[in-house]
Design a protein around this motif. Sequence first.
Motif, PDB file in Angstrom:
ATOM      1  N   HIS B  83       0.861  -1.191   0.000  1.00  7.53           N
ATOM      2  CA  HIS B  83       0.000   0.000   0.000  1.00  7.53           C
ATOM      3  C   HIS B  83       0.893   1.236   0.000  1.00  7.53           C
ATOM      4  CE1 HIS B  83      -3.026  -2.949   1.091  1.00  7.53           C
ATOM      5  NE2 HIS B  83      -3.969  -2.044   0.924  1.00  7.53           N
ATOM      6  N   LYS B  85       0.448   4.304  -0.322  1.00  8.19           N
ATOM      7  CA  LYS B  85      -0.012   5.510   0.387  1.00  8.19           C
ATOM      8  C   LYS B  85       0.113   5.355   1.915  1.00  8.19           C
ATOM      9  CE  LYS B  85      -4.003   3.578   1.822  1.00  8.19           C
ATOM     10  NZ  LYS B  85      -4.398   3.505   3.215  1.00  8.19           N
ATOM     11  N   ASN B  86       0.439   4.146   2.377  1.00  5.69           N
ATOM     12  CA  ASN B  86       0.549   3.929   3.825  1.00  5.69           C
ATOM     13  C   ASN B  86       1.588   4.828   4.483  1.00  5.69           C
ATOM     14  OD1 ASN B  86      -1.443   2.013   3.981  1.00  5.69           O
ATOM     15  ND2 ASN B  86      -0.115   0.344   4.709  1.00  5.69           N
ATOM     16  N   MET B  87       2.707   5.066   3.760  1.00  8.01           N
ATOM     17  CA  MET B  87       3.817   5.795   4.377  1.00  8.01           C
ATOM     18  C   MET B  87       3.363   7.172   4.849  1.00  8.01           C
ATOM     19  SD  MET B  87       7.749   5.886   3.115  1.00  8.01           S
ATOM     20  CE  MET B  87       7.663   7.251   1.982  1.00  8.01           C
ATOM     21  N   GLU B  89       0.625   7.920   5.998  1.00  5.98           N
ATOM     22  CA  GLU B  89      -0.194   7.761   7.204  1.00  5.98           C
ATOM     23  C   GLU B  89       0.616   7.186   8.369  1.00  5.98           C
ATOM     24  OE1 GLU B  89      -3.453   5.326   5.772  1.00  5.98           O
ATOM     25  OE2 GLU B  89      -3.656   6.625   4.023  1.00  5.98           O
ATOM     26  N   GLY B  90       1.939   7.137   8.180  1.00  2.00           N
ATOM     27  CA  GLY B  90       2.793   6.602   9.245  1.00  2.00           C
ATOM     28  C   GLY B  90       2.740   5.089   9.369  1.00  2.00           C
ATOM     29  N   LEU B  91       2.271   4.424   8.313  1.00  3.43           N
ATOM     30  CA  LEU B  91       2.218   2.959   8.322  1.00  3.43           C
ATOM     31  C   LEU B  91       3.250   2.401   7.353  1.00  3.43           C
ATOM     32  CD1 LEU B  91      -1.676   2.532   8.125  1.00  3.43           C
ATOM     33  CD2 LEU B  91      -0.250   2.261  10.156  1.00  3.43           C
ATOM     34  N   GLN B  92       3.592   1.127   7.532  1.00  6.83           N
ATOM     35  CA  GLN B  92       4.493   0.458   6.601  1.00  6.83           C
ATOM     36  C   GLN B  92       3.814   0.256   5.252  1.00  6.83           C
ATOM     37  OE1 GLN B  92       7.709   0.550   8.034  1.00  6.83           O
ATOM     38  NE2 GLN B  92       7.914  -1.490   7.199  1.00  6.83           N
ATOM     39  N   GLY B 147      15.736   4.061   1.383  1.00  5.83           N
ATOM     40  CA  GLY B 147      14.603   3.735   2.255  1.00  5.83           C
ATOM     41  C   GLY B 147      14.848   2.478   3.084  1.00  5.83           C
TER      42      GLY B 147
END
Lengths: 352, 352
Positions: B83, B85-87, B89-92, B147
């Motif tokens: 996903h 777009k997760n980054m 949102e602070g997600l992996q 990254g």
Amino acid sequence: MAKDPSDKALVPFVSVDHMMGLIHHLGFETMIRGIADRIEADFRRWESFDKTPRVASHSPVGVIELMPTSDGEMYGFKYVNGHPKNMKEGLQTVTAFGLLADVSNGYPVLLTEMTILTALRTAAMSGVAAKHLAPKGAKTMAMIGNGAQAEFQSLAMKALVGIEAVRLYDIDPAATEKCARNLEGTGLRVVKCQSPEEAIEGAEILTTCTADKQYATILSDNMVGAGVHVNAIGGDCPGKTELAPGILHRSTIFVEYPEQTRIEGEIQQLDPDHPVTELWQVIAGQKSGRSSTSEITLFDSVGFAIEDFSALCFLREAIRGTPFSTPLDLLADPDDPRDLFGMVMRAGPEAA
Amino acid sequence: MAKDPSDKALVPFVSVDHMMGLIHHLGFETMIRGIADRIEADFRRWESFDKTPRVASHSPVGVIELMPTSDGEMYGFKYVNGHPKNMKEGLQTVTAFGLLADVSNGYPVLLTEMTILTALRTAAMSGVAAKHLAPKGAKTMAMIGNGAQAEFQSLAMKALVGIEAVRLYDIDPAATEKCARNLEGTGLRVVKCQSPEEAIEGAEILTTCTADKQYATILSDNMVGAGVHVNAIGGDCPGKTELAPGILHRSTIFVEYPEQTRIEGEIQQLDPDHPVTELWQVIAGQKSGRSSTSEITLFDSVGFAIEDFSALCFLREAIRGTPFSTPLDLLADPDDPRDLFGMVMRAGPEAA
């Protein structure tokens, strides 16, 4: 040694012990009814689901399958094996676990044992089908095959259809004894029978659930009279059927997902274009179920991923606010998603 | 409340915290080397594996995939999401977990976090490929894209190929700072660069691992000179590539599994019949790797299920006798396999 993982990294896990605790907490029939309600709701919106065939890995002694599905909001899958020879080694023929994840970010939100949950959903599914197809006011079920599914089936038919009596038969009398003993005190009248013919006497619902992996004839053609509902559970993989073909030809046949049932179900014995009705269409009011008191209805059950999805969604709600799950540290969740390595390094003993 | 589950019902579980503990216990490079050895051994017997394509469930914002494989004795699968777009949102972007099971009875024998383990196996795979393909005596790697994979790639190339220096570049200088900081004290000489052109100066190995989900040109044609090895990690799904087509046309291309790489890798830019070499054939000695000092070799890496299988098998051995796993009560295991219901009933509070 590391700092506590964040909430998003923790996945609620329902162990076997938790699942048993939850069943006692809610009550068996409440749990069956809850799963059945969720199955009905999901079958009504059948077309909103991704319907991938199961992904099977076969070996000479068994199969391991992954059964995924998604409704666009949640994603679920079940891992399940089938190893008929396991029973002789004191192992379960079928074990399973399952997972639910959030489609919007891919993060798992539930991991659970599914051996017991599958038994519940299989029974709930049979009950839902019988509710829509069995003759009105059915009070007696013949339960042929008294193995691991038998009590679940019996109690689901009591909870969802209102049966009052089960007539048990198994080629192994010890299985019948076990089943009868387990059903004591459940409110069902239990009759132990010496033959399949005796078991079906007066029964409006005939459930077959035997374990032999071969073309067997558990019900022969002359045993199935007008007006009954046949709930065929055991014919559920290629080469494994339980009903004489004559029964199939006299029945109106209902299935979960034709593409799968034609390979795995009783109808593998029929021409590939033999007419069948999809159960979801009956539940959604698009097709009729039983059309007369003399019709033989047959639910050719093989188990489909959407039923597991329904059970997983039910479980996710049911455990809220209960002690029947523990948080599992399954997902790496660094503060900076690009700094996975730094998270690992900072977890070292020298950094503690 | 219930009696303790039997050994067979308990599945060793490696949490994120355990995985980090194991890395510190064994040491980073030892762990990379262990996984690399196992990958090489499994690639040598490539033909003994079941090679199912991944089973993907796509949504507008991402994908959830199951990647199963089996060698006939063990069965493994990985759950992994993607996903992008997760980054924000602070997600992996990617999280994963995996499972190993015994084919002979279908019982799981290992459940583990796989976000960190995937980072390790991806780096180990790159290292194995470079060991077979990079110019002899390569000492410097350009690491473009700093990254989550960057440190893992750098240390794998040190452990498996013997590089001594990495030249870092990222469009975000903060990522380069993070990577340089994390590599302090690892024995690698780290050079922070202001442009991709600066990063590749004097490098025999060019690794690209950027995150943009689009056709990007991280390396343009004139940047890649004779004799280098290109380790292309970031072109790993349809619509996502990093290399100018000209580079591909001048390179000898090595892939994991052509059926998958032609859809997901850099070579999705080429004709479907463009010649590629399967890396396993090089490792098994059936095909040659690098044939001259001026040849450009390209490992078009997308990640394949067998590498996850190798990592899972390595992990299963590595945790033996360590505290880095806990037994998980995942499988129902009644004394009598036919008496699942009785097991549930006997777990009730009144039976305690």
